[in-house]
Scaffold this motif. Sequence first.
Motif, PDB file in Angstrom:
ATOM      1  N   SER A 167      14.942  11.191   0.444  1.00 26.42           N
ATOM      2  CA  SER A 167      15.018  10.559   1.684  1.00 26.42           C
ATOM      3  C   SER A 167      16.186   9.445   2.004  1.00 26.42           C
ATOM      4  CB  SER A 167      13.737   9.739   1.875  1.00 26.42           C
ATOM      5  OG  SER A 167      12.942  10.479   1.830  1.00 26.42           O
ATOM      6  N   VAL A 168      17.027   9.463   0.903  1.00 30.08           N
ATOM      7  CA  VAL A 168      18.019   8.355   1.004  1.00 30.08           C
ATOM      8  C   VAL A 168      19.044   8.742   2.127  1.00 30.08           C
ATOM      9  CG1 VAL A 168      19.872   7.613  -0.160  1.00 30.08           C
ATOM     10  CG2 VAL A 168      17.731   7.661  -1.357  1.00 30.08           C
ATOM     11  N   GLU A 169      19.742   9.811   2.162  1.00 27.52           N
ATOM     12  CA  GLU A 169      20.625  10.027   3.174  1.00 27.52           C
ATOM     13  C   GLU A 169      19.983  10.151   4.429  1.00 27.52           C
ATOM     14  OE1 GLU A 169      24.724  10.539   3.989  1.00 27.52           O
ATOM     15  OE2 GLU A 169      23.566  10.040   2.282  1.00 27.52           O
ATOM     16  N   ILE A 170      18.810  10.667   4.476  1.00 24.81           N
ATOM     17  CA  ILE A 170      18.115  10.914   5.817  1.00 24.81           C
ATOM     18  C   ILE A 170      17.685   9.306   6.365  1.00 24.81           C
ATOM     19  CG2 ILE A 170      15.811  11.164   6.957  1.00 24.81           C
ATOM     20  CD1 ILE A 170      15.524  13.604   5.039  1.00 24.81           C
ATOM     21  N   TYR A 192      11.268  13.264   5.771  1.00 28.96           N
ATOM     22  CA  TYR A 192      11.782  12.769   6.821  1.00 28.96           C
ATOM     23  C   TYR A 192      10.819  11.429   7.173  1.00 28.96           C
ATOM     24  CZ  TYR A 192      12.038  11.895  12.130  1.00 28.96           C
ATOM     25  OH  TYR A 192      12.294  11.462  13.201  1.00 28.96           O
ATOM     26  N   SER A 193       9.228  11.688   7.162  1.00 26.95           N
ATOM     27  CA  SER A 193       8.411  10.553   7.484  1.00 26.95           C
ATOM     28  C   SER A 193       8.706   9.428   6.376  1.00 26.95           C
ATOM     29  CB  SER A 193       6.838  11.138   7.281  1.00 26.95           C
ATOM     30  OG  SER A 193       6.698  12.326   8.152  1.00 26.95           O
ATOM     31  N   SER A 197       0.839  -1.289   0.089  1.00 28.40           N
ATOM     32  CA  SER A 197      -0.133  -0.256  -0.040  1.00 28.40           C
ATOM     33  C   SER A 197       0.695   1.107   0.007  1.00 28.40           C
ATOM     34  CB  SER A 197      -0.918  -0.044   1.022  1.00 28.40           C
ATOM     35  OG  SER A 197      -0.177   0.152   2.359  1.00 28.40           O
ATOM     36  N   SER A 198       1.813   1.354   0.713  1.00 27.45           N
ATOM     37  CA  SER A 198       2.806   2.583   0.773  1.00 27.45           C
ATOM     38  C   SER A 198       3.413   2.544  -0.697  1.00 27.45           C
ATOM     39  CB  SER A 198       4.062   2.042   1.697  1.00 27.45           C
ATOM     40  OG  SER A 198       3.477   2.159   3.083  1.00 27.45           O
ATOM     41  N   GLY A 203       9.608   5.972   8.212  1.00 24.26           N
ATOM     42  CA  GLY A 203       8.706   4.921   7.845  1.00 24.26           C
ATOM     43  C   GLY A 203       9.514   3.623   7.241  1.00 24.26           C
ATOM     44  N   LEU A 204      10.457   3.725   6.470  1.00 27.00           N
ATOM     45  CA  LEU A 204      11.295   2.525   6.053  1.00 27.00           C
ATOM     46  C   LEU A 204      11.865   1.846   7.377  1.00 27.00           C
ATOM     47  CD1 LEU A 204      12.186   1.104   3.764  1.00 27.00           C
ATOM     48  CD2 LEU A 204      13.870   2.534   3.300  1.00 27.00           C
ATOM     49  N   ILE A 205      12.506   2.925   8.003  1.00 27.41           N
ATOM     50  CA  ILE A 205      13.017   2.356   9.260  1.00 27.41           C
ATOM     51  C   ILE A 205      12.189   1.456  10.253  1.00 27.41           C
ATOM     52  CG2 ILE A 205      14.311   2.904  11.414  1.00 27.41           C
ATOM     53  CD1 ILE A 205      16.165   3.027   9.077  1.00 27.41           C
ATOM     54  N   ALA A 206      11.025   2.342  10.236  1.00 28.84           N
ATOM     55  CA  ALA A 206       9.895   1.614  11.157  1.00 28.84           C
ATOM     56  C   ALA A 206       9.261   0.370  10.591  1.00 28.84           C
ATOM     57  CB  ALA A 206       8.844   2.670  11.357  1.00 28.84           C
ATOM     58  N   LEU A 207       9.862  -0.175   9.540  1.00 28.68           N
ATOM     59  CA  LEU A 207       9.503  -1.362   8.922  1.00 28.68           C
ATOM     60  C   LEU A 207      10.045  -2.477  10.072  1.00 28.68           C
ATOM     61  CD1 LEU A 207      10.124  -1.340   5.102  1.00 28.68           C
ATOM     62  CD2 LEU A 207       8.007  -1.387   6.498  1.00 28.68           C
TER      63      LEU A 207
END
Length: 483
Positions: A317-320, A240-241, A24-25, A245-249
């Motif tokens: 968002s890559v570097e973040i 940032y979100s 969905s993302s 969000g990728l980290i929150a996976l």
Amino acid sequence: MSVRRALVFSFLDRNASLVIGIVSSMVLARLLTPADIGVFSVVMVLLSFVTAWRDFGAGQYLVQEAELTPERIRAVWTLQLGIGLGMALLTLAASWPVAHFYDEPRMRGIMALLALSYLVNPFGSLTYAWLMRTMRFEALTVMRFSATLAGAVVGVLCAWWGLGAISLAWGSLASIVVNALVSLAFRPPDFPLLPGTQEIGRVLRFGTRLTTTSMMETAAQGAPELVLGKLQGMTSVGLYSRGNGLIALFARLVTDSVNAVAMPLFAQQKREGGDLGAAFLRGNAYVTVIGWSFALGVALLAQPLIRVLYGPQWEGSVEITRWLALFMALSLPAALCFQVLVGSGASERLPPTMAKAAGTTVLAAAIGAWFGVLPMVWGLIIAAAMGTTLWLRTTRQVLGFALPTFLAGLGKSAAVAGFSALPPLATMLWLGWSPAQPLLALGLGGVGAAITGVAGLLLLDHPLARELRPLLARLSRRRDRSA
């Protein structure tokens, strides 16, 4: 239900939800703009302060209470209903001033839909807490999967129809409505139907500590997006979100799965006189070895991950994402501290520890956001190291676990993570840090990381290998029989 079986169902639940969330993302990232995502993110962060009061810790009280009576269940039900109504009214009242402050009219409609969801939520949360206490994770899996699928389908359809940022609010509402409806099938027949106030003081005393802690945690988690939204704009919030969000996976895949089992397990062991310190160290070893391997993989493969999952418009968002992976890695050793402190009956230690950790995080976000997204993330990394130290010190004071044993477990987890990082590193050095074939980079790096990670577990005799060896043995016997 056994701990192993509970973990299996919990992982199945989170993995299924994760797959739905990723798909969905990917679709929503192509249907919505960074500004759309940013608007919804800011609303959700603002409402997270309200959500912290969602049941005033009543659900967690029901999970950990040693002597649960019908009167205490009625008191939990009373709090959940009353607070749901209060949250709905507060959210509606706040929608106009919030939209005016951010000069963003779309926030009003989003907040109105989310207010409705607060009214519906109590009708599923009481049954959910009871299922957690009794460790009926097969039923919880059905509830969560149904809700996640409904939310994803409704959100994507609304975005497809061009509704914009409010599509995500419709998805959130659909998820909560379905959760409440499915919970009816699992509600115990002898469960009290009417609310009551006889034991409400007992629930309130417990809930005050947890809600105070939750409010401070919410402030720490929401500060980055709130400050960015005001100082740097909604596009910065969206970037940032997306990285966050990728980290929150990982949190959705592993930490949430373990936490779902951890608190009822710690509470059960406390009631039965078990060794909480040993259970905490074992759980910590599991979380850190998987989490650190994930963090290193995401940091190395961030560019192809962002490109494949979300498209070229999210390259910013890559570097973040790479720096947020370090933030996550530093936070992981304390991932189970909250659960074990609640389960052990030491909830009075939560507010003072959270006050120090959250205060550090909010200060870091407020200072860093003046200079941009990356300086803010660097500040969060420093705050994460300080917060983890605080939480571990408090937990050790309560459980009394041996520090050398804890550090040895972390060392093994770090070594296994290093093994798993070798294929992603080699892949990116070969194909370049912005590979022309991102799918190839993900395939080689991801599969290689899984193989070397498992090898590292077995070679170093990590605690997780003790869970893995019986599974590998069963697979080997099955293969031999089929041959």
